[in-house]
Write a protein that holds these residues in place. Structure first.
Motif, PDB file in Angstrom:
ATOM      1  N   ASP A  39       0.826  -1.209   0.000  1.00 24.27           N
ATOM      2  CA  ASP A  39       0.000   0.000   0.000  1.00 24.27           C
ATOM      3  C   ASP A  39       0.859   1.257   0.000  1.00 24.27           C
ATOM      4  O   ASP A  39       0.435   2.310  -0.491  1.00 24.27           O
ATOM      5  CB  ASP A  39      -0.909   0.011   1.231  1.00 24.27           C
ATOM      6  CG  ASP A  39      -1.809  -1.204   1.294  1.00 24.27           C
ATOM      7  OD1 ASP A  39      -2.536  -1.457   0.316  1.00 24.27           O
ATOM      8  OD2 ASP A  39      -1.770  -1.921   2.322  1.00 24.27           O
ATOM      9  N   HIS A  40       2.045   1.157   0.597  1.00 28.18           N
ATOM     10  CA  HIS A  40       3.003   2.260   0.663  1.00 28.18           C
ATOM     11  C   HIS A  40       4.402   1.669   0.477  1.00 28.18           C
ATOM     12  O   HIS A  40       4.664   0.546   0.923  1.00 28.18           O
ATOM     13  CB  HIS A  40       2.937   2.997   2.003  1.00 28.18           C
ATOM     14  CG  HIS A  40       1.643   3.692   2.264  1.00 28.18           C
ATOM     15  ND1 HIS A  40       0.507   3.016   2.650  1.00 28.18           N
ATOM     16  CD2 HIS A  40       1.304   5.005   2.179  1.00 28.18           C
ATOM     17  CE1 HIS A  40      -0.476   3.890   2.793  1.00 28.18           C
ATOM     18  NE2 HIS A  40      -0.020   5.096   2.521  1.00 28.18           N
ATOM     19  N   VAL A  41       5.282   2.441  -0.149  1.00 28.52           N
ATOM     20  CA  VAL A  41       6.648   1.982  -0.393  1.00 28.52           C
ATOM     21  C   VAL A  41       7.622   3.046   0.094  1.00 28.52           C
ATOM     22  O   VAL A  41       7.416   4.246  -0.136  1.00 28.52           O
ATOM     23  CB  VAL A  41       6.871   1.694  -1.894  1.00 28.52           C
ATOM     24  CG1 VAL A  41       8.311   1.267  -2.152  1.00 28.52           C
ATOM     25  CG2 VAL A  41       5.901   0.615  -2.382  1.00 28.52           C
ATOM     26  N   VAL A  42       8.689   2.601   0.762  1.00 26.57           N
ATOM     27  CA  VAL A  42       9.683   3.516   1.326  1.00 26.57           C
ATOM     28  C   VAL A  42      11.069   3.149   0.816  1.00 26.57           C
ATOM     29  O   VAL A  42      11.454   1.976   0.808  1.00 26.57           O
ATOM     30  CB  VAL A  42       9.655   3.468   2.866  1.00 26.57           C
ATOM     31  CG1 VAL A  42      10.736   4.382   3.456  1.00 26.57           C
ATOM     32  CG2 VAL A  42       8.286   3.865   3.398  1.00 26.57           C
ATOM     33  N   LEU A  43      11.825   4.170   0.399  1.00 27.24           N
ATOM     34  CA  LEU A  43      13.228   4.014   0.007  1.00 27.24           C
ATOM     35  C   LEU A  43      14.076   4.764   1.025  1.00 27.24           C
ATOM     36  O   LEU A  43      14.217   5.985   0.946  1.00 27.24           O
ATOM     37  CB  LEU A  43      13.457   4.573  -1.397  1.00 27.24           C
ATOM     38  CG  LEU A  43      14.886   4.460  -1.939  1.00 27.24           C
ATOM     39  CD1 LEU A  43      15.263   3.004  -2.204  1.00 27.24           C
ATOM     40  CD2 LEU A  43      15.048   5.290  -3.208  1.00 27.24           C
ATOM     41  N   PRO A  44      14.631   4.062   2.012  1.00 25.12           N
ATOM     42  CA  PRO A  44      15.504   4.720   2.989  1.00 25.12           C
ATOM     43  C   PRO A  44      16.914   4.817   2.425  1.00 25.12           C
ATOM     44  O   PRO A  44      17.163   4.437   1.279  1.00 25.12           O
ATOM     45  CB  PRO A  44      15.440   3.776   4.191  1.00 25.12           C
ATOM     46  CG  PRO A  44      15.209   2.425   3.580  1.00 25.12           C
ATOM     47  CD  PRO A  44      14.478   2.633   2.275  1.00 25.12           C
ATOM     48  N   GLY A  45      17.846   5.313   3.227  1.00 19.80           N
ATOM     49  CA  GLY A  45      19.219   5.332   2.753  1.00 19.80           C
ATOM     50  C   GLY A  45      20.151   6.162   3.594  1.00 19.80           C
ATOM     51  O   GLY A  45      19.797   7.253   4.026  1.00 19.80           O
TER      52      GLY A  45
END
Length: 205
Positions: A39-45
């Motif tokens: 439902d939601h996508v996160v690209l950390p880093g």
């Protein structure tokens, strides 16, 4: 479900714990099908622009991320994850960013226009200004403090996407929103109650 894209980035677990704290179901994955089911996508880093984009390409994630954006799934980049959304970075000349948004990543100057010196990287708390209304900052007052760790910052081609700035030797473009794409240079997962509200606002998009 929140899919947190796993490309061996440094701060993945802290982002996962923050969403877990908010009661969200999370999955760490680099599998295209799992990411696109979320439902939601996160690209950390955390780390180097060039190393990160090489890992993204090594794992075949560039097309996955672009598909998430094209399919209008709410997407959030955090810290280096914001920088990777743009075209290029002075940190890694020749490395090609995701190009989802137009702009470049540049070095934070160690002196301001008056000649005052600043420590680089910027490490610590800084207050936000809101040049325009952003969905991530619903219920948050201008002047709220969030936590930064970075030596490079965004110079967006289209300033209308910038929803938060801070001052540190220059004006730092600290957050952007464009359609279903959201990003912030600071670490909401390390920014106490304000950060939790930002992540909660993302979950409500």
């Amino acid at each position: 479900m929140v899919a947190i894209i796993d490309y061996d980035a440094g701060n993945i677990r802290s982002v996962e714990k923050a969403f877990d704290y908010l009661g969200a179901e999370t999955i760490l994955t680099r599998d295209n099908r799992e990411v696109l089911r979320a439902d939601h996508v996160v690209l950390p880093g955390v780390g180097s622009f060039g190393d990160a984009i090489r890992k993204i390409d090594e794992y075949g994630l560039r097309s996955t991320i672009k598909q998430v954006v094209d399919e209008k799934i709410p997407f959030m980049g955090i810290c280096l994850g914001q920088q990777l959304l743009f075209d290029s970075s002075e940190e890694s000349v020749g490395a090609c960013g995701l190009g989802i948004l137009r702009g470049k990543i540049v070095s934070i100057p160690d002196r301001d226009a008056e000649g005052n010196s600043y420590k680089i990287p910027q490490i610590g708390w800084n207050s936000l200004k809101f040049p325009r209304e952003g969905k991530l900052f619903k219920g948050i007052d201008e002047g709220a403090y969030v936590y930064f760790v970075h030596s490079y910052y965004l110079d967006a081609e289209d300033k209308s996407i910038v929803t938060a700035t801070c001052e540190y030797s220059t004006t730092i473009e600290a957050s952007v929103e464009s359609g279903n794409v959201f990003a912030c240079q600071f670490h909401p997962e390390k920014s106490a109650e304000v950060g939790m509200q930002i992540l909660k606002n993302f979950l409500n998009v």
